[in-house]
Write a protein that holds these residues in place. Structure first.
Motif, PDB file in Angstrom:
ATOM      1  N   ILE A  71      14.598  -9.246 -33.881  1.00 39.07           N
ATOM      2  CA  ILE A  71      14.322  -9.563 -35.217  1.00 39.07           C
ATOM      3  C   ILE A  71      13.061  -8.296 -36.318  1.00 39.07           C
ATOM      4  CG2 ILE A  71      11.393 -10.120 -35.550  1.00 39.07           C
ATOM      5  CD1 ILE A  71      12.756 -12.336 -34.132  1.00 39.07           C
ATOM      6  N   GLY A  72      13.306  -8.444 -37.025  1.00 38.74           N
ATOM      7  CA  GLY A  72      12.966  -7.876 -38.232  1.00 38.74           C
ATOM      8  C   GLY A  72      11.168  -7.323 -38.652  1.00 38.74           C
ATOM      9  N   ALA A  73      11.394  -5.930 -39.036  1.00 35.33           N
ATOM     10  CA  ALA A  73       9.685  -6.202 -39.628  1.00 35.33           C
ATOM     11  C   ALA A  73       9.347  -6.915 -40.098  1.00 35.33           C
ATOM     12  CB  ALA A  73       9.478  -4.529 -39.659  1.00 35.33           C
ATOM     13  N   GLY A  74       9.871  -7.716 -41.915  1.00 30.14           N
ATOM     14  CA  GLY A  74       9.710  -8.355 -42.651  1.00 30.14           C
ATOM     15  C   GLY A  74      10.049  -9.811 -42.234  1.00 30.14           C
ATOM     16  N   TRP A  75      10.796 -10.479 -40.994  1.00 20.67           N
ATOM     17  CA  TRP A  75      10.992 -11.995 -40.465  1.00 20.67           C
ATOM     18  C   TRP A  75      10.117 -12.857 -40.964  1.00 20.67           C
ATOM     19  CZ3 TRP A  75      15.704 -12.622 -37.079  1.00 20.67           C
ATOM     20  CH2 TRP A  75      17.055 -12.074 -37.168  1.00 20.67           C
ATOM     21  N   ASN A  76      10.204 -13.959 -41.656  1.00 21.65           N
ATOM     22  CA  ASN A  76       9.592 -14.968 -41.457  1.00 21.65           C
ATOM     23  C   ASN A  76       9.900 -15.790 -40.094  1.00 21.65           C
ATOM     24  OD1 ASN A  76       8.228 -14.662 -43.857  1.00 21.65           O
ATOM     25  ND2 ASN A  76       9.967 -15.640 -45.226  1.00 21.65           N
ATOM     26  N   CYS A  77       8.613 -16.013 -38.920  1.00 22.01           N
ATOM     27  CA  CYS A  77       8.845 -16.475 -38.575  1.00 22.01           C
ATOM     28  C   CYS A  77       8.770 -18.322 -37.810  1.00 22.01           C
ATOM     29  CB  CYS A  77       8.945 -15.801 -36.600  1.00 22.01           C
ATOM     30  SG  CYS A  77      10.096 -14.038 -36.987  1.00 22.01           S
ATOM     31  N   LEU A  78       9.388 -18.934 -37.181  1.00 18.46           N
ATOM     32  CA  LEU A  78       9.132 -20.482 -36.476  1.00 18.46           C
ATOM     33  C   LEU A  78       9.121 -20.837 -35.053  1.00 18.46           C
ATOM     34  CD1 LEU A  78       7.450 -23.281 -38.057  1.00 18.46           C
ATOM     35  CD2 LEU A  78       9.793 -24.122 -37.954  1.00 18.46           C
ATOM     36  N   HIS A  83       3.108 -24.080 -27.387  1.00 21.79           N
ATOM     37  CA  HIS A  83       2.000 -24.255 -25.846  1.00 21.79           C
ATOM     38  C   HIS A  83       1.488 -23.336 -25.984  1.00 21.79           C
ATOM     39  CE1 HIS A  83       1.288 -24.384 -21.458  1.00 21.79           C
ATOM     40  NE2 HIS A  83       2.399 -23.239 -21.212  1.00 21.79           N
ATOM     41  N   LEU A  84       0.728 -21.719 -25.147  1.00 22.90           N
ATOM     42  CA  LEU A  84      -0.461 -21.273 -25.094  1.00 22.90           C
ATOM     43  C   LEU A  84      -0.484 -20.195 -26.490  1.00 22.90           C
ATOM     44  CD1 LEU A  84      -0.520 -19.878 -21.725  1.00 22.90           C
ATOM     45  CD2 LEU A  84      -1.467 -22.010 -22.673  1.00 22.90           C
ATOM     46  N   GLY A  85       0.517 -20.271 -27.318  1.00 25.94           N
ATOM     47  CA  GLY A  85       0.508 -19.187 -28.111  1.00 25.94           C
ATOM     48  C   GLY A  85       1.288 -18.037 -28.347  1.00 25.94           C
ATOM     49  N   SER A  86       1.651 -17.619 -26.735  1.00 24.41           N
ATOM     50  CA  SER A  86       1.978 -16.386 -26.732  1.00 24.41           C
ATOM     51  C   SER A  86       3.537 -15.925 -26.982  1.00 24.41           C
ATOM     52  CB  SER A  86       2.533 -16.211 -24.721  1.00 24.41           C
ATOM     53  OG  SER A  86       3.710 -17.161 -24.746  1.00 24.41           O
ATOM     54  N   VAL A  87       4.676 -16.496 -27.594  1.00 22.61           N
ATOM     55  CA  VAL A  87       5.347 -16.138 -28.544  1.00 22.61           C
ATOM     56  C   VAL A  87       5.459 -16.032 -30.089  1.00 22.61           C
ATOM     57  CG1 VAL A  87       8.056 -16.742 -28.936  1.00 22.61           C
ATOM     58  CG2 VAL A  87       7.136 -17.991 -27.088  1.00 22.61           C
ATOM     59  N   TYR A  88       4.454 -16.798 -30.322  1.00 24.71           N
ATOM     60  CA  TYR A  88       4.099 -16.514 -31.459  1.00 24.71           C
ATOM     61  C   TYR A  88       3.298 -15.190 -32.237  1.00 24.71           C
ATOM     62  CZ  TYR A  88       1.394 -17.551 -36.054  1.00 24.71           C
ATOM     63  OH  TYR A  88       0.342 -17.302 -37.770  1.00 24.71           O
ATOM     64  N   TYR A  89       2.176 -14.718 -31.133  1.00 22.17           N
ATOM     65  CA  TYR A  89       1.200 -13.859 -31.112  1.00 22.17           C
ATOM     66  C   TYR A  89       2.863 -12.356 -31.086  1.00 22.17           C
ATOM     67  CZ  TYR A  89      -1.440  -9.736 -29.154  1.00 22.17           C
ATOM     68  OH  TYR A  89      -1.973  -8.669 -29.147  1.00 22.17           O
ATOM     69  N   ARG A  90       3.722 -13.255 -30.224  1.00 22.69           N
ATOM     70  CA  ARG A  90       4.524 -11.467 -29.848  1.00 22.69           C
ATOM     71  C   ARG A  90       5.181 -11.487 -31.528  1.00 22.69           C
ATOM     72  NH1 ARG A  90       7.090  -8.204 -27.546  1.00 22.69           N
ATOM     73  NH2 ARG A  90       9.500  -7.912 -27.056  1.00 22.69           N
ATOM     74  N   LEU A  91       5.694 -12.479 -32.143  1.00 22.47           N
ATOM     75  CA  LEU A  91       6.163 -12.470 -33.515  1.00 22.47           C
ATOM     76  C   LEU A  91       5.313 -11.762 -34.268  1.00 22.47           C
ATOM     77  CD1 LEU A  91       8.188 -16.059 -32.856  1.00 22.47           C
ATOM     78  CD2 LEU A  91       9.291 -14.246 -32.775  1.00 22.47           C
ATOM     79  N   THR A  92       4.235 -12.332 -34.475  1.00 22.23           N
ATOM     80  CA  THR A  92       3.516 -11.502 -35.807  1.00 22.23           C
ATOM     81  C   THR A  92       3.320  -9.873 -35.227  1.00 22.23           C
ATOM     82  OG1 THR A  92       1.402 -11.336 -33.950  1.00 22.23           O
ATOM     83  CG2 THR A  92       1.736 -13.741 -35.782  1.00 22.23           C
ATOM     84  N   ARG A  93       3.712  -9.571 -33.496  1.00 29.70           N
ATOM     85  CA  ARG A  93       3.581  -7.305 -33.526  1.00 29.70           C
ATOM     86  C   ARG A  93       5.063  -7.459 -34.492  1.00 29.70           C
ATOM     87  NH1 ARG A  93      -1.399  -9.687 -33.154  1.00 29.70           N
ATOM     88  NH2 ARG A  93      -2.741  -8.522 -32.474  1.00 29.70           N
ATOM     89  N   LEU A  94       6.087  -8.089 -33.259  1.00 30.72           N
ATOM     90  CA  LEU A  94       7.866  -7.759 -34.295  1.00 30.72           C
ATOM     91  C   LEU A  94       7.438  -7.621 -35.453  1.00 30.72           C
ATOM     92  CD1 LEU A  94       9.524  -9.362 -31.027  1.00 30.72           C
ATOM     93  CD2 LEU A  94       8.704  -6.689 -31.020  1.00 30.72           C
ATOM     94  N   PRO A  96       5.111  -7.691 -39.045  1.00 29.64           N
ATOM     95  CA  PRO A  96       3.872  -7.811 -38.806  1.00 29.64           C
ATOM     96  C   PRO A  96       3.780  -7.754 -40.683  1.00 29.64           C
ATOM     97  CG  PRO A  96       4.504  -5.632 -38.524  1.00 29.64           C
ATOM     98  CD  PRO A  96       5.909  -6.212 -37.443  1.00 29.64           C
ATOM     99  N   ARG A  97       4.994  -7.943 -41.175  1.00 31.67           N
ATOM    100  CA  ARG A  97       4.904  -8.225 -42.950  1.00 31.67           C
ATOM    101  C   ARG A  97       5.290  -9.714 -42.646  1.00 31.67           C
ATOM    102  NH1 ARG A  97       7.286  -3.410 -42.627  1.00 31.67           N
ATOM    103  NH2 ARG A  97       9.518  -4.355 -43.705  1.00 31.67           N
ATOM    104  N   ASP A 178      13.580 -16.898 -41.301  1.00 34.37           N
ATOM    105  CA  ASP A 178      14.531 -15.747 -40.621  1.00 34.37           C
ATOM    106  C   ASP A 178      15.212 -16.026 -39.374  1.00 34.37           C
ATOM    107  OD1 ASP A 178      14.857 -14.478 -42.863  1.00 34.37           O
ATOM    108  OD2 ASP A 178      12.897 -14.091 -42.798  1.00 34.37           O
ATOM    109  N   PHE A 179      14.408 -16.420 -38.080  1.00 35.54           N
ATOM    110  CA  PHE A 179      13.856 -17.207 -36.856  1.00 35.54           C
ATOM    111  C   PHE A 179      12.457 -18.145 -36.361  1.00 35.54           C
ATOM    112  CE2 PHE A 179      12.075 -16.086 -32.476  1.00 35.54           C
ATOM    113  CZ  PHE A 179      12.729 -16.540 -31.803  1.00 35.54           C
ATOM    114  N   ILE A 180      13.777 -19.269 -35.568  1.00 38.87           N
ATOM    115  CA  ILE A 180      13.238 -20.083 -34.866  1.00 38.87           C
ATOM    116  C   ILE A 180      13.286 -19.917 -33.392  1.00 38.87           C
ATOM    117  CG2 ILE A 180      13.514 -22.379 -34.812  1.00 38.87           C
ATOM    118  CD1 ILE A 180      14.851 -22.222 -37.376  1.00 38.87           C
ATOM    119  N   LYS A 181      12.262 -20.159 -32.814  1.00 40.11           N
ATOM    120  CA  LYS A 181      11.852 -20.956 -31.413  1.00 40.11           C
ATOM    121  C   LYS A 181      11.474 -21.520 -31.386  1.00 40.11           C
ATOM    122  CE  LYS A 181       8.589 -20.867 -28.316  1.00 40.11           C
ATOM    123  NZ  LYS A 181       7.407 -21.932 -27.793  1.00 40.11           N
TER     124      LYS A 181
END
Length: 289
Positions: A71-78, A83-94, A96-97, A178-181
């Motif tokens: 995951i790149g620092a400037g990637w847009n993720c979906l 569910h609990l938002g744990s993956v979303y939270y991790r993506l915001t850290r991976l 951040p831009r 750029d990334f979909i989970k």
């Protein structure tokens, strides 16, 4: 979501969401990483009783390693099926831009996620290849199995009607992802098919779940319910598919027979990455046919 809940299930639903909120707060905080590591260690110990499932007990750690590496620092993720938002939270850290969104069909979970991350981050709907209202089954015993299919063997459910939308309609023609989970309990194929224009335009890295091949709770009858998704991604869209451990160990992409074998007992993988050639890791072989 409109639903009729028996009195005995009303207290169960309240207890379910009380427990979910606690898990959600842990999973979307700095404590989430250590808690996840402890969970992985516990699964590893449990795996000693069933050594044939050893790879499966380490899958979450391998998924996290793959995300960390790619995951790149400037990637847009979906995150579809947040569910609990744990993956979303991790993506915001991976990343951040980047600009990130999540989609959740469960009204209770969607509200919980809005309270935590803000209304703009959450899209409340089911995702499919057609628009309209659909029946959603909220699982009271194992909320992670809430789905458009009832999943009767996973516990008590309550039914409600939710809106289904196409991914291309939700995000529009100008969105860059750029990334979909995606983890929507067996409906990954119609959900992604409704975003075909997005996938062809952006070629995002995709992490998707594909459960046991013989899961009687999923549509598909005697056929592998995830096989159409594999063929669509590889044959029509030009992706290569890897289990999480394939990426972790630098193995080649898999073919359809391997995809089916990995999800037959003794199970080897339930989480997969669809990688377009523009995202292929160095020195990775072409898929085996």
């Amino acid at each position: 979501m409109t639903q009729t809940v028996a009195p005995s299930d009303q207290s169960a639903a309240f207890g379910t969401f009380s427990a979910l909120r606690f898990k959600h707060r842990i999973a979307t905080s700095p404590l989430g990483g250590p808690a996840g590591a402890l969970r992985d260690q516990w699964r590893g110990l449990r795996g000693l009783r069933n050594p044939e499932l050893g790879l499966l007990t380490r899958e979450d750690a391998m998924v996290n390693a793959a995300l960390q590496a790619r995951i790149g620092a400037g990637w847009n993720c979906l995150d579809i099926g947040a569910h609990l938002g744990s993956v979303y939270y991790r993506l915001t850290r991976l990343a951040p831009r980047g600009q990130h969104r999540m989609i959740e069909a469960s009204p209770g979970k969607a509200q919980m996620l809005r309270d935590r991350f803000g209304a703009e981050a959450v899209i409340e709907c089911a995702v499919s290849d057609t628009e309209g209202e659909v029946t959603f089954h909220e699982n009271l015993d194992q909320p992670g199995f809430s789905a458009l299919d009832r999943r009767a063997s996973r516990g008590r459910t309550v039914e409600g009607r939710v809106r289904a939308r196409r991914l291309d309609d939700i995000l529009g023609d100008d969105a860059r992802i750029d990334f979909i989970k995606i983890d929507v309990e067996g409906h990954e194929y119609p959900a992604l098919r409704g975003g075909e224009a997005l996938l062809r335009r952006c070629r995002p890295l995709i992490q998707f779940e594909a459960g046991a091949r013989d899961d009687a709770d999923l549509a598909g009858g005697p056929d592998d319910p995830a096989a159409p998704l594999f063929h669509w991604l590889t044959d029509d869209l030009g992706y290569a598919v890897y289990a999480a451990f394939d990426l972790h160990y630098g193995r080649p992409a898999i073919n359809a027979a391997q995809f089916a074998s990995y999800r037959s007992y003794p199970y080897m993988a339930f989480n997969y990455f669809a990688v377009h050639p523009q995202h292929l890791p160095p020195a990775t072989s072409a898929p085996r046919r």
